[in-house]
Structures are given as C-alpha cells and as structure tokens.
Motif scaffolding. Structure first.
Motif, PDB file in Angstrom:
ATOM      1  N   TRP A 269       0.846  -1.184   0.000  1.00  0.00           N
ATOM      2  CA  TRP A 269       0.000   0.000   0.000  1.00  0.00           C
ATOM      3  C   TRP A 269       0.888   1.242   0.000  1.00  0.00           C
ATOM      4  N   SER A 270       0.911   1.957  -1.104  1.00  0.00           N
ATOM      5  CA  SER A 270       1.613   3.232  -1.149  1.00  0.00           C
ATOM      6  C   SER A 270       0.669   4.333  -0.668  1.00  0.00           C
ATOM      7  N   LYS A 271       1.187   5.534  -0.545  1.00  0.00           N
ATOM      8  CA  LYS A 271       0.411   6.697  -0.071  1.00  0.00           C
ATOM      9  C   LYS A 271      -0.311   6.381   1.231  1.00  0.00           C
ATOM     10  N   THR A 272       0.367   5.599   2.090  1.00  0.00           N
ATOM     11  CA  THR A 272      -0.257   5.140   3.330  1.00  0.00           C
ATOM     12  C   THR A 272       0.612   5.536   4.514  1.00  0.00           C
ATOM     13  N   THR A 273       0.013   6.247   5.443  1.00  0.00           N
ATOM     14  CA  THR A 273       0.721   6.683   6.644  1.00  0.00           C
ATOM     15  C   THR A 273       0.157   5.948   7.849  1.00  0.00           C
ATOM     16  N   CYS A 274       1.030   5.353   8.625  1.00  0.00           N
ATOM     17  CA  CYS A 274       0.624   4.716   9.878  1.00  0.00           C
ATOM     18  C   CYS A 274       0.616   5.788  10.967  1.00  0.00           C
ATOM     19  N   THR A 275      -0.525   5.961  11.626  1.00  0.00           N
ATOM     20  CA  THR A 275      -0.659   7.038  12.611  1.00  0.00           C
ATOM     21  C   THR A 275      -0.547   6.552  14.047  1.00  0.00           C
ATOM     22  N   SER A 276      -0.917   5.296  14.313  1.00  0.00           N
ATOM     23  CA  SER A 276      -0.795   4.772  15.677  1.00  0.00           C
ATOM     24  C   SER A 276      -0.913   3.256  15.644  1.00  0.00           C
ATOM     25  N   ALA A 277      -0.418   2.635  16.728  1.00  0.00           N
ATOM     26  CA  ALA A 277      -0.539   1.179  16.864  1.00  0.00           C
ATOM     27  C   ALA A 277      -0.614   0.840  18.346  1.00  0.00           C
ATOM     28  N   SER A 278      -1.499  -0.063  18.684  1.00  0.00           N
ATOM     29  CA  SER A 278      -1.623  -0.516  20.070  1.00  0.00           C
ATOM     30  C   SER A 278      -1.845  -2.017  20.078  1.00  0.00           C
ATOM     31  N   TYR A 279      -1.380  -2.672  21.146  1.00  0.00           N
ATOM     32  CA  TYR A 279      -1.425  -4.140  21.212  1.00  0.00           C
ATOM     33  C   TYR A 279      -2.365  -4.582  22.324  1.00  0.00           C
ATOM     34  N   ASP A 280      -3.256  -5.504  21.999  1.00  0.00           N
ATOM     35  CA  ASP A 280      -4.181  -6.098  22.968  1.00  0.00           C
ATOM     36  C   ASP A 280      -3.587  -7.416  23.435  1.00  0.00           C
ATOM     37  N   GLU A 281      -3.081  -7.429  24.658  1.00  0.00           N
ATOM     38  CA  GLU A 281      -2.424  -8.631  25.176  1.00  0.00           C
ATOM     39  C   GLU A 281      -3.374  -9.819  25.242  1.00  0.00           C
ATOM     40  N   LYS A 282      -4.641  -9.585  25.575  1.00  0.00           N
ATOM     41  CA  LYS A 282      -5.599 -10.684  25.708  1.00  0.00           C
ATOM     42  C   LYS A 282      -5.940 -11.294  24.359  1.00  0.00           C
ATOM     43  N   LEU A 283      -6.182 -10.442  23.371  1.00  0.00           N
ATOM     44  CA  LEU A 283      -6.559 -10.942  22.051  1.00  0.00           C
ATOM     45  C   LEU A 283      -5.351 -11.330  21.213  1.00  0.00           C
ATOM     46  N   GLY A 284      -4.197 -10.795  21.568  1.00  0.00           N
ATOM     47  CA  GLY A 284      -3.008 -11.066  20.780  1.00  0.00           C
ATOM     48  C   GLY A 284      -3.043 -10.433  19.405  1.00  0.00           C
ATOM     49  N   THR A 285      -3.625  -9.245  19.325  1.00  0.00           N
ATOM     50  CA  THR A 285      -3.699  -8.550  18.040  1.00  0.00           C
ATOM     51  C   THR A 285      -3.294  -7.088  18.218  1.00  0.00           C
ATOM     52  N   GLU A 295      -7.899   7.994   3.083  1.00  0.00           N
ATOM     53  CA  GLU A 295      -8.969   7.190   3.694  1.00  0.00           C
ATOM     54  C   GLU A 295      -8.481   6.543   4.993  1.00  0.00           C
ATOM     55  N   PRO A 296      -9.136   6.829   6.141  1.00  0.00           N
ATOM     56  CA  PRO A 296      -8.747   6.159   7.394  1.00  0.00           C
ATOM     57  C   PRO A 296      -9.148   4.681   7.349  1.00  0.00           C
ATOM     58  N   ILE A 297      -8.222   3.818   7.764  1.00  0.00           N
ATOM     59  CA  ILE A 297      -8.457   2.373   7.771  1.00  0.00           C
ATOM     60  C   ILE A 297      -7.854   1.808   9.051  1.00  0.00           C
ATOM     61  N   THR A 298      -8.518   0.836   9.637  1.00  0.00           N
ATOM     62  CA  THR A 298      -8.008   0.140  10.806  1.00  0.00           C
ATOM     63  C   THR A 298      -7.594  -1.278  10.401  1.00  0.00           C
ATOM     64  N   LEU A 299      -6.364  -1.630  10.673  1.00  0.00           N
ATOM     65  CA  LEU A 299      -5.843  -2.976  10.419  1.00  0.00           C
ATOM     66  C   LEU A 299      -5.659  -3.694  11.753  1.00  0.00           C
ATOM     67  N   ARG A 300      -5.862  -5.016  11.741  1.00  0.00           N
ATOM     68  CA  ARG A 300      -5.748  -5.789  12.978  1.00  0.00           C
ATOM     69  C   ARG A 300      -4.862  -7.028  12.759  1.00  0.00           C
ATOM     70  N   PRO A 301      -3.570  -6.802  12.581  1.00  0.00           N
ATOM     71  CA  PRO A 301      -2.668  -7.925  12.381  1.00  0.00           C
ATOM     72  C   PRO A 301      -2.286  -8.579  13.707  1.00  0.00           C
ATOM     73  N   ARG A 302      -1.725  -9.772  13.604  1.00  0.00           N
ATOM     74  CA  ARG A 302      -1.175 -10.458  14.772  1.00  0.00           C
ATOM     75  C   ARG A 302       0.275 -10.036  15.036  1.00  0.00           C
ATOM     76  N   GLN A 303       0.968  -9.689  13.981  1.00  0.00           N
ATOM     77  CA  GLN A 303       2.382  -9.338  14.094  1.00  0.00           C
ATOM     78  C   GLN A 303       2.611  -7.986  13.416  1.00  0.00           C
ATOM     79  N   GLU A 568       5.761  -8.209  22.931  1.00  0.00           N
ATOM     80  CA  GLU A 568       5.199  -9.333  22.185  1.00  0.00           C
ATOM     81  C   GLU A 568       4.724  -8.878  20.807  1.00  0.00           C
ATOM     82  N   ALA A 569       5.104  -9.666  19.793  1.00  0.00           N
ATOM     83  CA  ALA A 569       4.617  -9.496  18.420  1.00  0.00           C
ATOM     84  C   ALA A 569       5.087  -8.205  17.751  1.00  0.00           C
ATOM     85  N   LEU A 570       6.149  -7.581  18.277  1.00  0.00           N
ATOM     86  CA  LEU A 570       6.744  -6.406  17.643  1.00  0.00           C
ATOM     87  C   LEU A 570       8.162  -6.740  17.209  1.00  0.00           C
ATOM     88  N   TRP A 571       8.474  -6.451  15.945  1.00  0.00           N
ATOM     89  CA  TRP A 571       9.753  -6.815  15.345  1.00  0.00           C
ATOM     90  C   TRP A 571      10.351  -5.605  14.649  1.00  0.00           C
TER      91      TRP A 571
END
Length: 612
Positions: A269-285, A295-303, A568-571
């Motif tokens: 995905w070009s022209k895409t800026t990541c504005t924030s990221a937070s990790y849910d320890e219980k859900l692991g996402t 266009e604002p979009i929310t992604l929910r990866p595991r890693q 966890e899950a950050l590389w």
C-alpha cells in the motif's frame, strides 16, 4: 549421562574430511543421547556457537562451554537435531579446518558452518559453529522443484485467471481479510520481507507513505548512489542482472525496487501513513490505524514489523539562532540536491557518508562548500574496500572461485561478533598501507581520521554504531585537495547569515545542511505506540562493544534486530541491502512458524540496557 570417549576418535590428525566427519558423528551422538556435557566439551574453551533461529527461535550467540551447555539444556529436547553432515569437501588453512554442514531439527532443515582447531590434548574441538534455519518442514517455499505450475490445464467454466485472483486479493486484503503481518516501511527492507512473506504464504501488507515503491531512493539528493558493490546488494529470489552497474544510482535502485515489488507480487500500500498502533495482550492482536490515500483504515494484524530503516529517523539538531537564519536549512535526508545552490555559500554540518556526498555534489555545481567536522571519521577508499574488504566474498573474483551470494552471506554470518574485529584489523592494516599517501594528505589539511577504536575499520563501526565513516567515491579527495573547506568544532549558534562555531569561528552561509545522522529505530515505536513500548524494547542496533557510541554490556547480536523483542509481536527489520536480503529469511521463518501455530520457545531473550 556421560559417554566414554574413544581416545583415537576426533583426533586432530587425518584429512580435513576425516576430521570433520569424526567430529560431526560424535557431536550428533552426544545430542541424540542428550549428553549435554559431552556436546559442550566438544567446543574449545574459547568456542562460539551462533544460532540463527534453528535451535533458539532467536538470533543468539553462546560463548564457551558453559554457554553451549546452558542453551542445549533448555533447547535440545524440543529441537531434536539430527543428520549432521558435511555438504562440501572441507578445507584447512592456518591450523583451522572449515566445513559447510547441513542438519535437520524437529521442525526444519538447516545449514551451517564449522571451524575446528586441534586442542592441547590433540583432539579437534569446535572454535566456531554456525547453525541457521533455512526452511520449515511441511511449509517449504514453492521454488525449484516445488515451483507452482502457474496454469491449470483443461476446461473449467469457473476459471479464475491470475490477474483476476490478484484483483480479488488486492480488494480484500486489509478490508474483508486481515493481514497476519503488517510491515511499516516499504524500502528495501520492507519489500524484501514482503517478498519472503508472499513466498511462504503468509498474508502480509507492506505500508509506505510514498507514492510509489522506490520513492525512498528517488526523493534523495540526486548524486546519491550505492556505495556497496552490486554483488553485495542482491535482493531475495531475484539477483541483479549481470550487466547491472557496480554502483547503482539512486533512481535506478528506485526503479528496481518498484519492478521487484510488482514481479514478486508483494502486497504493497503506497500513499499510506501509519498514525498509531496498540497491542491487545488478551486478544493477541494489534490495532494499527492508517490513512491510505486520504482514507482512514483500521488494520488488525497479529504481528507488526517496523521496517522503517536504521537510517530512517532523522536526528535534527536544535541550535540557538536557527529561527533567525534567513537562508535554507534542512537535514540531509531532505536535501533537494545541489542545483539551486550554484555560487552560494554552503555549510554542511557533519563528516560522514551523507555529508561527503552532499559536499561533493555542491562543489561540482559551483557552490562554495565548507564541511564542519565535529568528531573523528573513518574514511576508506571504495576501490580498496572492494578489493581487500569485500573481494573474497562479494566480487566477480569470488564468483569465479565458487563463492555464491548465499555462501558469502553464511561465511560472514559464521564469524561471531565477539571476534569479528580480529578478522577485520589485518584488512584495514593493508588498506592503511596501500592508501598511506591519501591518509597523509587528509591529515595534513586537518581532517580528523580514525580506523575505529581498535583499528577494525568500517564494518565494525557500522555494526557497532551505524555511523562514523565514509566510503570515498571522490569527495574525500576534494577535502584532501582543499577544494572543500574544512572546519572543526560544535555549533554555538546561527545568525541571520552565518554559522558560528564554539571557538568563535564564523562561517558565512546561504544554506546549512545538517548531516547529523539518524536515531535509533525504537524512536519510530515511540511515535506510533508511545514511549512506554519504546522503552520496553529499548535501543535498536549496536553490539554492546563498549566502543564509541556502542555502550556495554556485551549483547552478542544486534540489539532487537530481526528477532523477538520485549514487546510481544513487535519486530524490527532494517539495515543495508545485504542485511535486508539475508536476515529477512530468519525473520520470515519466525513469523511463518507463528502463523502456522508451530511452538517457538525463545531462548536467550535480549535484556534491555539502553532506552534510546
């Protein structure tokens, strides 16, 4: 349990093949019977075992017999290694036998390298052992004999073509289908890892703020080119063609990265800026908030992988009077090139790679250029580096001798960081002698030069601190000749039209370029996730060598790079093209194992000693 050793076995006599075979046979027997003491005793007292994922699910070097024993006690049962064998005819030089080896574990297949030395008791012991995971059993890449057919023969009224399938994927991934991995940063590191993920069948998205892949290079100052030679810089799966230039210009690299992204089908995905990221320890996402082309979009990866580059977060200084300065001022990462500065007075703060390149280009375009050197810099001439520093591994000479890129990468990886400087020092002693006149001329004009704290030169400076050097492709000659003026000291302040150094020296300036380097990659984590997570993972890069800008304690591997972190899950994935190519494999295999639910107990998780 302790085995009784045959005093005639594994003696430091016989052919290199006999010695390697005997050592591997005894080593495998000790591992099979879980005799940790015997296995550890087969290493020299000053021996090293460097493992890249295969035993430790980590990038980890253990030192000495106690280190080997500790790792095996924790990891041997799960790893269940077997099948150790030499894959080529071993060689001997200077009392050291070297061999390429292969092996298997419970979950994968590996390759490695072994160096044996005769010990005082007349028996061979391992001085260095490298083990690397190359593939996961049951999850091999579709290449070679496993390559996909690419077409389904026969009649099918419901046929979906390749282009239609690609359209479906592009429409769904990130929307109705979530990626397992999100890779923030679409330079060579993110693209290489994205290609690995694609080949391993892991749903992944590469995010980048630029309009097109490769714009990270296209947007830099126009004289920029690779300072590393082509043989060192191949990307995974697709080497540069034989007619590719030795040192590729930036725009050519940009075009290659764009083509590579398309041909390797990297979800990008070009022209895409990541504005924030937070990790849910219980859900692991992760919850990753992005803006894609408005266009604002929310992604929910595991890693989540930060592939923003070890030279990505600019160190922009703050000097008194900057707000007064009437001319242009900018960090080197935002330098537009020299065209607008013909006939102008330019002051470049810094004396490393970017500073030299920018000074050289400004001089070529008729600017009056002054370089301000604030600390000592290591300079190595490009021709000398190619011949003496890289020639045995990455060159046409190396290829003719049978040294493939893969073997070269593993050879470099087989030298533990603790002793790597010992191999580098003789190289730079030869370079110092070859180019003695060049260094004399630099020093006569007052340039502060060094070969590193211990004389080990460029590679160790790069690995330890990622700064403090320049590969000379011409600009250092301009400094030595006096064409580029040289000043020394820190900056006291800026006035409306000058830079004043701490000794009172005033340098008139129409443009000031801050070639002041880059900060640790965990600064990106602070921006996206907050300072708490940035401090939890700590500083990225460096070995803990206790040399300049690389404070101890000793780490044994690059801090936080390509391996599990305390979050966890950050590389983190970054480095030059060589590292992007080589280490993307090990990061990809770690991510693939987690995607497939393969247990990945990590041995030797890195502690955090430095926060930034």
């Amino acid at each position: 349990m302790t085995q009784t050793l045959d005093p005639e076995a594994r003696s430091a006599t016989g052919s290199p093949r006999e010695r390697v075979d005997a050592w591997l046979t005894e080593f495998e027997a000790a591992l099979a019977t879980r005799d940790v003491d015997v296995a550890a005793g087969m290493f020299a007292v000053d021996g090293f075992w460097r493992d890249l994922v295969s035993f430790t699910w980590n990038l980890k070097t253990v030192e000495g017999r106690d280190g080997v024993a500790d790792m095996l006690r924790e990891r041997l049962d799960d790893t269940d290694p077997s099948g150790f064998r030499a894959t080529e005819e071993p060689t001997e030089a200077d009392g050291v036998v070297s061999a390429w080896v292969a092996f298997e574990t419970a979950t994968g297949r590996g390759e490695g390298h072994l160096r044996l030395r005769g010990d005082e008791d007349g028996r061979d012991r391992a001085w260095t052992l490298l083990t690397t995971l190359q593939e996961l059993k049951g999850h091999e890449e579709g290449k070679g004999t496993r390559r996909p057919m690419g077409a389904e023969h026969g009649a099918d009224p419901n046929r979906v073509t390749w282009s239609e399938q690609r359209e479906i994927e592009e429409r769904e991934l990130g929307y109705s289908a979530q990626p397992y991995v999100v890779i923030v940063g679409g330079g060579q590191g993110g693209i290489a890892l994205g290609a690995r993920m694609r080949q391993l069948g892991v749903p992944a998205l590469v995010l980048d703020k630029h309009d097109r892949p490769g714009d990270q290079w296209r947007g830099r100052y126009k004289s920029l080119c690779l300072h590393d030679p082509v043989w060192y810089d191949h990307l995974p799966y697709m080497p540069f063609p034989d007619n590719w230039p030795v040192f590729a210009p930036k725009d050519k690299i940009g075009d290659w990265l764009e083509m590579y992204t398309t041909v390797m089908e990297v979800p990008y995905w070009s022209k895409t800026t990541c504005t924030s990221a937070s990790y849910d320890e219980k859900l692991g996402t992760w919850t990753v908030e992005v803006v894609r082309d408005g266009e604002p979009i929310t992604l929910r990866p595991r890693q989540l992988v930060l592939a923003t580059g070890m030279s990505g977060k600019a160190n922009v200084p703050s000097f008194p009077g900057m707000e007064k300065f009437r001319g242009d001022q900018h960090h080197s990462s935002a330098h537009p090139g020299p065209d607008a500065y013909a006939g102008k007075k330019a002051v470049v703060i810094g004396a490393n790679n970017s500073a030299h390149d920018i000074c050289g280009a400004l001089w070529e375009h008729g600017a009056d250029v002054t370089m301000v050197q604030r600390s000592s810099t290591h300079i190595v001439k490009s021709d000398s580096l190619m011949d003496l520093g890289l020639g045995d591994l990455y060159s046409e000479r190396a290829l003719e001798a049978g040294m493939t890129t893969h073997k070269a990468d593993l050879t470099f990886a087989s030298l533990p960081y603790r002793i790597m400087h010992e191999f580098q020092i003789p190289i730079y002693e030869k370079i110092r002698a070859r180019d003695a006149d060049f260094y004399d001329r630099l020093e006569r004009v007052g340039f502060q030069h060094d070969f590193g704290d211990d004389g080990s030169g460029l590679f160790m400076k790069y690995l330890r601190r990622g700064s403090g050097y320049y590969i000379d492709v011409g600009a250092a000659e301009l400094v030595a000749n006096g064409d580029i003026a040289l000043a020394h000291g820190n900056i006291r302040e800026l006035t409306e039209n000058s830079v004043i150094l701490d000794d009172g020296t005033e340098l008139e300036a129409d443009v000031v370029v801050y070639a002041t380097g880059y900060g640790s990659m965990n600064g990106w984590a602070a921006d996206l996730m907050g300072q708490e997570i940035a401090d939890r993972v700590g500083k990225c890069w460096g070995l803990g060598s206790d040399t300049t800008k690389d404070p101890g304690p000793w780490e044994g591997e690059q801090r936080n790079m390509w391996k599990p972190t305390q979050q966890e899950a950050l590389w983190f994935h970054g480095g030059n093209l060589h590292q992007s190519r080589h280490y993307s494999l090990y990061l990809a295999l770690q991510l693939k194992a987690r995607y497939e639910g393969i247990p990945t107990p990590v041995y030797g998780m890195q502690e955090v000693h430095h926060l930034s």
